[in-house]
Structures are given as C-alpha cells and as structure tokens.
Design an enzyme around this catalytic site. Structure first.
Site, PDB file in Angstrom:
ATOM      1  N   TRP A 107       0.823  -1.222   0.000  1.00 13.07           N
ATOM      2  CA  TRP A 107       0.000   0.000   0.000  1.00 13.07           C
ATOM      3  C   TRP A 107       0.854   1.269   0.000  1.00 13.07           C
ATOM      4  CZ3 TRP A 107      -4.234  -1.521   4.201  1.00 13.07           C
ATOM      5  CH2 TRP A 107      -5.088  -2.485   3.642  1.00 13.07           C
ATOM      6  N   HIS A 125      12.974  -2.702  -1.585  1.00 11.77           N
ATOM      7  CA  HIS A 125      12.093  -2.186  -2.635  1.00 11.77           C
ATOM      8  C   HIS A 125      12.833  -1.085  -3.398  1.00 11.77           C
ATOM      9  CE1 HIS A 125       8.747  -0.226  -4.629  1.00 11.77           C
ATOM     10  NE2 HIS A 125       8.093  -1.356  -4.460  1.00 11.77           N
ATOM     11  N   GLU A 158      11.216  -7.518  -9.392  1.00  8.01           N
ATOM     12  CA  GLU A 158      10.465  -6.328  -9.782  1.00  8.01           C
ATOM     13  C   GLU A 158      11.328  -5.461 -10.700  1.00  8.01           C
ATOM     14  OE1 GLU A 158       7.053  -5.436  -6.930  1.00  8.01           O
ATOM     15  OE2 GLU A 158       8.788  -4.361  -6.184  1.00  8.01           O
ATOM     16  N   SER A 186       3.355  -3.389 -12.061  1.00 10.00           N
ATOM     17  CA  SER A 186       2.097  -3.046 -12.747  1.00 10.00           C
ATOM     18  C   SER A 186       1.164  -4.237 -12.920  1.00 10.00           C
ATOM     19  CB  SER A 186       2.383  -2.424 -14.127  1.00 10.00           C
ATOM     20  OG  SER A 186       3.123  -1.247 -13.989  1.00 10.00           O
TER      21      SER A 186
HETATM   22  C1  PEP Z   1       5.663  -2.165  -6.286  1.00 13.20           C
HETATM   23  O1  PEP Z   1       5.884  -0.987  -6.028  1.00 13.20           O
HETATM   24  O2  PEP Z   1       6.176  -3.082  -5.629  1.00 13.20           O
HETATM   25  C2  PEP Z   1       4.792  -2.453  -7.402  1.00 13.20           C
HETATM   26  C3  PEP Z   1       4.810  -3.658  -7.908  1.00 13.20           C
HETATM   27  O3  PEP Z   1       4.049  -1.408  -7.832  1.00 13.20           O
HETATM   28  P1  PEP Z   1       3.011  -1.406  -9.057  1.00 13.20           P
HETATM   29  O4  PEP Z   1       2.199  -2.659  -8.964  1.00 13.20           O
HETATM   30  O5  PEP Z   1       2.187  -0.175  -8.839  1.00 13.20           O
HETATM   31  O6  PEP Z   1       3.827  -1.360 -10.300  1.00 13.20           O
END
Ligand code: PEP
Length: 262
Positions: A10, A94, A166, A214
């Site tokens: 979040w 992150h 990610e 995303s």
């Molecule tokens: C994140 O910040 O870990 C992430 C996956 O964001 P989003 O899904 O908005 O790309």
C-alpha cells in the site's frame, strides 16, 4: 506444496479509516484458501490497529520497512524487534527505498538479516533499471542484489525467504512498461539458478519467487502461469478493492478451486 503469495504494497497511501474500510471489504470477499496466502503491507502506523482487525486465517501483515538495529538511539526509526509480533513478512530492498532512501546492497543485506533474526520473513525485492536492462546488465544486477542480500543467512533461512523480481521499468510509478511473462520467467529462472549455485538445488526449488510490476486483475494470470512464479507483489492495483480482489480470484483459479476450504 508452496502457497501462492499475493502481496499488497500500500506504500504511503491510506489513512487509518481508509485502510480499515478496505480491509473490511476484503474480509468479505477473500476466502480462506489453503493454497493462496494474501499479505497486506500497510504503513507502519497502521500495523497495530490492522493486526487487531485482521482475520489471520485470511491475511498476513507485512511491514514496508524497518531499521536493521534492534534497539538504540536511532531517532525516528522502528526496529524489526518492535514489529515482530505484528507482522509475518517485511518488504526489503524495494526499488523506492533503494532509490529515494539510498539503501545500497549492504543496507539491504543488514535489513534482511535483522528481519530473519526477529523471525520475520523477508520479501526481498530485486530488479534492474531500464538503463541497466538496455545495457544488457540485468543478470549482473540481479546476481549482485541476490548474493549480497542473502549473504548473512543460512541455507535454511534462504529457503524460507521470499524474493520478488520487480523490474524497475515495469513498476507503475517508474514508467509502468508491461513486462512480458517470458521476460519475467527468464529473470525468475536466473534468480533461482543463482540460489541453486550458492546454496542447493533444493533450497532454490523450495523458495518462493514472485513477480511485481504493474500487475492488475487482467495481467496477473499471465504471470501466475509462468512455471516458477510463486505469486505477485502488487502496488497500485492493491489500493483498488475490485482490482485487488480480482487478482486474488485469479490466484484461486490458478490453484485448483476444488481445494477451497470455504
Ligand atoms: C511495487 O511498487 O512493488 C509495485 C509492484 O508497484 P506497481 O504494482 O504499482 O507497479
């Protein structure tokens, strides 16, 4: 059997009443499912109230961050020791923390070790920038991030750690280009091969590796169908009740609905 992990980050969104309302709505929709684990990462401020509201059979809480020392004169910080009774997981490394808060490889390693020391499972985020990708440096970046972050853990602790691949260029707030499931698979396979080389094939097979970037209710099926992808980390879409509940529904369907417990 590994449980599919669907984690909601979040970020710095939702005040106490907004978070409580979203959790209340999710409670009604989310099932107890033996193969799907739903994790919510609210702001640190809300860990305590949400831990009282939460049905622990349906959800687990994660911290978005904590400091690597257990106690001391570190004004403004919260330690893993302080939150260990509230959370099961902690998101560590992150890209927003690496970028905006200068968390380098060593800081991430120390936080991973601190989480494990406090019996909190790290969700270690790794991923390359768009520039690194275009320069063909993805594997080197992933190698350095994975090897350093896990270096203070035993093989057993590594097995229980979760890694989230990610790619930074795919995160919605950093451009949100859509990553092909085939690109995600290549990176996930590479991360697993690094863990196998460093620890063992069994550790690598047993550990869970997620995809994040995303992900929404439309794209999630493509990522969950990748062999070796054990779940998703969701940012923006996790703030939207319909989208997040839709993502969890897809996770249920990809885990044989005949195993539902409710
Ligand atoms: C994140 O910040 O870990 C992430 C996956 O964001 P989003 O899904 O908005 O790309």
């Amino acid at each position: 059997m590994k449980r599919t992990l669907v984690a909601a980050n979040w970020k710095m969104h939702l005040n106490a009443s907004q978070a409580s309302i979203l959790l209340h709505r999710l409670h009604e929709r989310i099932k107890i499912h033996r193969d799907v684990e739903v994790v919510l990462a609210p702001s640190s401020l809300l860990l305590q109230p949400l831990s009282r509201q939460i049905d622990r059979r349906k959800f687990r809480l994660a911290a978005q961050n904590a400091y690597h020392k257990d106690e001391g004169a570190y004004t403004g910080e919260i330690s893993f020791t302080m939150i260990k009774d509230l959370v099961h997981y902690a998101i560590i490394g992150h890209s927003e923390r690496r970028l905006y808060f200068s968390e380098n490889l060593d800081v991430v390693r120390d936080k991973v070790a601190a989480a494990v020391r406090n019996e909190i499972t790290p969700i270690l985020c790794v991923g390359e920038t768009n520039h690194e990708r275009l320069e063909g440096e993805t594997k080197q970046v992933l190698h350095d991030q994975v090897v350093t972050a896990l270096s203070d853990l035993t093989a057993e602790e590594v097995r229980d750690t979760v890694i989230a691949y990610e790619p930074i260029w795919a995160i919605s707030t950093f451009g949100g280009q859509v990553a092909n499931p085939s690109d995600a698979k290549e990176a996930i396979d590479y991360i697993r091969s690094q863990v196998a080389d460093l620890y063992s094939r069994k550790v690598a097979t047993d550990m869970r590796i997620l995809y994040g970037g995303s992900v929404d209710d439309h794209s999630v099926g493509g990522y969950l169908s990748i062999s070796g992808c054990d779940g998703v980390l969701v940012g923006g879409a996790s703030l939207n009740y319909e989208k997040f509940a839709g993502i969890v529904d897809v996770a249920y369907r990809s885990n044989r609905s005949d195993k539902d417990e409710e």
